[in-house]
Motif scaffolding. Structure first.
Motif, mmCIF file in Angstrom:
data_model
loop_
_atom_site.group_PDB
_atom_site.id
_atom_site.type_symbol
_atom_site.label_atom_id
_atom_site.label_comp_id
_atom_site.label_asym_id
_atom_site.label_seq_id
_atom_site.Cartn_x
_atom_site.Cartn_y
_atom_site.Cartn_z
ATOM 1 N N THR A 24 0.812 -1.218 0.000
ATOM 2 C CA THR A 24 0.000 0.000 0.000
ATOM 3 C C THR A 24 0.846 1.269 0.000
ATOM 4 N N THR A 45 -5.756 8.501 -4.258
ATOM 5 C CA THR A 45 -5.936 7.176 -3.682
ATOM 6 C C THR A 45 -6.145 7.283 -2.169
ATOM 7 N N MET A 49 -5.130 1.258 1.708
ATOM 8 C CA MET A 49 -5.873 0.252 0.954
ATOM 9 C C MET A 49 -5.016 -0.328 -0.158
ATOM 10 N N TYR A 51 -4.168 -1.539 -3.709
ATOM 11 C CA TYR A 51 -4.684 -1.026 -4.967
ATOM 12 C C TYR A 51 -5.584 -2.029 -5.681
ATOM 13 N N ALA A 53 -7.713 -3.860 -4.426
ATOM 14 C CA ALA A 53 -9.029 -3.892 -3.794
ATOM 15 C C ALA A 53 -9.845 -2.630 -4.053
ATOM 16 N N LEU A 54 -9.262 -1.647 -4.725
ATOM 17 C CA LEU A 54 -9.939 -0.367 -4.899
ATOM 18 C C LEU A 54 -11.121 -0.468 -5.861
ATOM 19 N N ASP A 58 -13.995 4.202 -3.719
ATOM 20 C CA ASP A 58 -12.940 4.333 -2.704
ATOM 21 C C ASP A 58 -12.009 5.512 -2.977
ATOM 22 N N ARG A 72 -13.869 7.214 2.074
ATOM 23 C CA ARG A 72 -12.536 6.876 2.588
ATOM 24 C C ARG A 72 -11.774 8.137 2.981
#
Length: 216
Positions: A24, A45, A49, A51, A53-54, A58, A72
């Motif tokens: 991350t 971003t 988190m 990347y 899973a974005l 998000d 987020r």
């Protein structure tokens, strides 16, 4: 802004495959407008988190006054993103990474001298290293603005690299180019002291880069 959000996620995911990042670490942003009369800002971003899973939802929209929209929290490094967009009208997107060779040189707190003409790709005859400050602080953002003045990239002492460009595609390419140059400089230093190009040659290269890639 959905398409721009997806482009941002794609850029962030490409960083690992290009050897720019792991886990991350690092962050990516792109200049944007919220489209609802709320003013200019940028997409960035989220913090902490992976990347992969974005999802589009998000990605955080942050106005230039520091207020945010989204479910987020933004990257902890949002300050230097905001301050660069405020300070540099030519900044369309920003990539920050902890890539191996750039970070190694940053831990030595070295600037990169004109050992290769491609240094001029970033706007000058060297690449500076910003003074150390704790991550996520205004002090770090202030150091970044000083080091990146007149340039499109800098190193961050004991930290990593920072690059901006016109858009996400160009910025990603510049980040890859910077890491390549850092690796070349590191390897050359293992064999001895690299021979540097003189000021006159770098002025010539900079002039040529002024029309590089343009139509005839």
């Amino acid at each position: 802004m959905t398409e721009l959000r997806l482009q941002l996620i794609d850029t962030a995911r490409r960083m690992a495959g290009a050897g720019l990042n792991r886990g991350t670490a690092g962050n990516v942003s792109v200049r944007a407008s919220d489209g609802d009369g709320g003013g200019e800002g940028f997409l960035i971003t989220p913090t902490g988190m992976a990347y992969d899973a974005l999802a589009s939802e998000d990605v955080v929209f942050m106005r230039l006054d520091g207020s945010t929209e989204g479910r987020r929290k933004p990257s902890s490094e949002w300050r230097f993103h905001r301050d660069l967009y405020l300070d540099r009208a030519d900044a369309g997107a920003i990539v920050h990474a902890h890539s191996p060779f750039a970070t190694s040189l940053a831990c030595l707190r070295r600037e990169i001298p004109p050992f290769h003409y491609m240094i001029a790709r970033f706007g000058g005859d060297n690449l500076r290293c910003a003074a150390y400050a704790t991550f996520g602080t205004q002090a770090l953002s202030d150091a970044v603005l000083q080091a990146i003045a007149g340039r499109r990239a800098c190193l961050l002492a004991n930290h990593g690299m920072l690059v901006f460009g016109d858009d996400l595609g160009q910025t990603f390419d510049l980040a890859v180019e910077l890491e390549t140059l850092c690796e070349q400089y590191w390897r050359a230093c293992q064999l001895g002291e690299p021979v540097l190009l003189d000021a006159a040659e770098m002025r010539e290269v900079l002039a040529r880069f002024g029309s590089y890639g343009q139509l005839a």
